[in-house]
Design an enzyme around this catalytic site. Structure first.
Site, mmCIF file in Angstrom:
data_model
loop_
_atom_site.group_PDB
_atom_site.id
_atom_site.type_symbol
_atom_site.label_atom_id
_atom_site.label_comp_id
_atom_site.label_asym_id
_atom_site.label_seq_id
_atom_site.Cartn_x
_atom_site.Cartn_y
_atom_site.Cartn_z
ATOM 1 N N SER A 164 0.852 -1.196 0.000
ATOM 2 C CA SER A 164 0.000 0.000 0.000
ATOM 3 C C SER A 164 0.884 1.242 0.000
ATOM 4 O O SER A 164 2.067 1.179 0.349
ATOM 5 C CB SER A 164 -0.869 -0.035 1.254
ATOM 6 O OG SER A 164 -1.216 1.257 1.686
ATOM 7 N N TYR A 177 -2.520 -0.322 10.196
ATOM 8 C CA TYR A 177 -2.463 -0.687 8.775
ATOM 9 C C TYR A 177 -1.141 -0.214 8.170
ATOM 10 O O TYR A 177 -0.469 -0.958 7.447
ATOM 11 C CB TYR A 177 -3.662 -0.029 8.065
ATOM 12 C CG TYR A 177 -3.793 -0.369 6.606
ATOM 13 C CD1 TYR A 177 -4.251 -1.614 6.187
ATOM 14 C CD2 TYR A 177 -3.479 0.564 5.623
ATOM 15 C CE1 TYR A 177 -4.383 -1.916 4.838
ATOM 16 C CE2 TYR A 177 -3.613 0.276 4.270
ATOM 17 C CZ TYR A 177 -4.063 -0.963 3.876
ATOM 18 O OH TYR A 177 -4.189 -1.266 2.542
HETATM 19 P P1 NAD Z 1 -11.465 -6.154 0.074
HETATM 20 O O1 NAD Z 1 -11.964 -5.900 1.445
HETATM 21 O O2 NAD Z 1 -12.394 -6.013 -1.074
HETATM 22 O O3 NAD Z 1 -10.792 -7.618 -0.006
HETATM 23 C C1 NAD Z 1 -10.095 -8.225 1.035
HETATM 24 C C2 NAD Z 1 -10.534 -9.692 1.109
HETATM 25 O O4 NAD Z 1 -9.770 -10.340 2.132
HETATM 26 C C3 NAD Z 1 -12.005 -9.857 1.479
HETATM 27 O O5 NAD Z 1 -12.671 -10.662 0.527
HETATM 28 C C4 NAD Z 1 -11.964 -10.531 2.843
HETATM 29 O O6 NAD Z 1 -13.041 -11.425 3.089
HETATM 30 C C5 NAD Z 1 -10.631 -11.259 2.789
HETATM 31 N N1 NAD Z 1 -10.128 -11.567 4.124
HETATM 32 C C6 NAD Z 1 -10.201 -10.794 5.241
HETATM 33 N N2 NAD Z 1 -9.671 -11.439 6.284
HETATM 34 C C7 NAD Z 1 -9.240 -12.638 5.828
HETATM 35 C C8 NAD Z 1 -8.608 -13.745 6.447
HETATM 36 N N3 NAD Z 1 -8.305 -13.752 7.736
HETATM 37 N N4 NAD Z 1 -8.313 -14.820 5.673
HETATM 38 C C9 NAD Z 1 -8.618 -14.834 4.350
HETATM 39 N N5 NAD Z 1 -9.231 -13.819 3.725
HETATM 40 C C10 NAD Z 1 -9.524 -12.727 4.452
HETATM 41 O O7 NAD Z 1 -10.215 -5.186 -0.088
HETATM 42 P P2 NAD Z 1 -9.294 -4.853 -1.332
HETATM 43 O O8 NAD Z 1 -9.305 -3.394 -1.498
HETATM 44 O O9 NAD Z 1 -9.619 -5.725 -2.491
HETATM 45 O O10 NAD Z 1 -7.875 -5.224 -0.718
HETATM 46 C C11 NAD Z 1 -7.034 -6.233 -1.220
HETATM 47 C C12 NAD Z 1 -5.596 -5.904 -0.792
HETATM 48 O O11 NAD Z 1 -5.200 -4.661 -1.389
HETATM 49 C C13 NAD Z 1 -5.417 -5.709 0.718
HETATM 50 O O12 NAD Z 1 -4.187 -6.232 1.114
HETATM 51 C C14 NAD Z 1 -5.418 -4.199 0.871
HETATM 52 O O13 NAD Z 1 -4.755 -3.803 2.027
HETATM 53 C C15 NAD Z 1 -4.689 -3.806 -0.390
HETATM 54 N N6 NAD Z 1 -4.866 -2.420 -0.807
HETATM 55 C C16 NAD Z 1 -6.077 -1.895 -1.124
HETATM 56 C C17 NAD Z 1 -6.159 -0.563 -1.527
HETATM 57 C C18 NAD Z 1 -7.453 0.077 -1.898
HETATM 58 O O14 NAD Z 1 -7.443 1.296 -2.174
HETATM 59 N N7 NAD Z 1 -8.548 -0.650 -1.915
HETATM 60 C C19 NAD Z 1 -5.032 0.215 -1.589
HETATM 61 C C20 NAD Z 1 -3.817 -0.343 -1.254
HETATM 62 C C21 NAD Z 1 -3.746 -1.657 -0.870
#
Ligand code: NAD
Length: 281
Positions: A164, A177
């Site tokens: 991130s 985070y």
């Molecule tokens: P999201 O919430 O849509 O997806 C995350 C998924 O992880 C969910 O489906 C959730 O059920 C699953 N999850 C949660 N706890 C879990 C566990 N203990 N075991 C297995 N699965 C689990 O979020 P996203 O935005 O798609 O995020 C995906 C990745 O990208 C994450 O690592 C997030 O930190 C990173 N990220 C997102 C953004 C953004 O702007 N959305 C930016 C930077 C990084």
């Protein structure tokens, strides 16, 4: 090697694959012929993503329940994947996210706030802090430990961690985070060096800002649907002037998984519309 043909038929496990970025990656990878195993703590989400990948692309995809913080659950899916599907070529550690419990109400503390310390750093719930830190950091380390062993034994494989912008500079309000994602980058470098002669490459992608379930509560006002001040600040600090679309990550992921990047290990590529390059002025 100057194309993505080496990817066809490979098997990639995506943790958190039921989420926005994970599911978009699964569809994008299938476009290059990569078979996927979607792991998610929400089984229904994992199954739905796998079913839609298969239906839309015709490429194999399997949805399984797994908790990235539970070693037994990961061992169980590893056995299932190796026994019923095939060896694992790639691992994308995508499970992660933030939570209101690990978010301070205040961005910064001034002398006018001394009567209100509960809304600052001092009001953070340790339990919430630990949960978010663990999900993002231990939730990357543990699946890697369980699922990369065979890669090392076979002397081939690629690990891709989803980091991130917070790994470079922490955003206000979300210290757990931010600390966890900084640890993910540090661990990416550490493991890349550790595995460098074992044929397994380890890299990361740092997405900029994408509107998803984990951050919507911070960026969009629920009642009006307008951007919050924080949402506006992000857009103003993203030189390209928009949030990213989840599909924007696909190209970088394919590049880092393919042999096109065979001499690249231990790096983190920002996919951020210029956010990390901008000094704010
Ligand atoms: P999201 O919430 O849509 O997806 C995350 C998924 O992880 C969910 O489906 C959730 O059920 C699953 N999850 C949660 N706890 C879990 C566990 N203990 N075991 C297995 N699965 C689990 O979020 P996203 O935005 O798609 O995020 C995906 C990745 O990208 C994450 O690592 C997030 O930190 C990173 N990220 C997102 C953004 C953004 O702007 N959305 C930016 C930077 C990084």
């Amino acid at each position: 090697m100057n194309d993505l043909k080496d990817l066809k038929g490979k098997l990639c496990v995506i943790t958190g694959g039921g989420g926005v970025i994970g599911s978009s990656l699964a569809h994008g990878l299938a476009g290059a012929g990569i078979r996927t195993v979607i792991l998610d703590i929400v089984e229904d989400a994992a199954r739905k993503v796998a079913a839609s990948v298969k239906e839309e692309t015709g490429v194999e995809s399997y949805g399984l329940k797994a908790n990235v913080l539970d070693r037994e659950s990961l061992e169980e899916v590893r056995k299932k994947i190796n026994g019923e599907i095939s060896e694992i070529d790639f691992l994308i550690n995508g499970a992660g996210g933030n939570s209101p419990q690990a978010t301070t109400k205040m961005e910064e503390l001034t002398e006018n706030d001394l009567g209100d310390l509960e809304n600052s750093f001092f009001g953070l719930e340790l339990e919430g802090f630990q949960k978010v830190f663990d999900l993002n950091f231990m939730g990357t380390l543990l699946p890697t430990m369980v699922l990369s062993r065979k890669m090392v034994e076979r002397q081939k494989g690629v690990i891709l961690n989803i980091s991130s912008m917070n790994a470079y500079k922490p955003l206000t309000k979300i210290p757990a985070y931010s600390a966890a994602k900084a640890s993910v980058n540090n661990f990416t470098e550490w493991l890349a060096v550790h595995f460098a002669k074992a044929g397994v490459r380890v890299n990361a992608i740092a997405p900029g800002f994408f509107l998803t379930n984990q951050n919507r509560f911070l960026l969009v006002d629920e009642a009006s649907g307008d951007l919050t001040d924080r949402g506006k600040k992000i857009i103003n600090n993203t030189p390209m002037g928009t949030f990213g679309e989840p599909g924007d990550i696909t190209g970088t992921a394919l590049y880092l998984l393919s042999d096109m990047s065979h001499f690249i290990t231990g790096i983190c590529i920002p996919v951020d519309g210029g956010y990390s390059a901008f000094g704010g002025v």
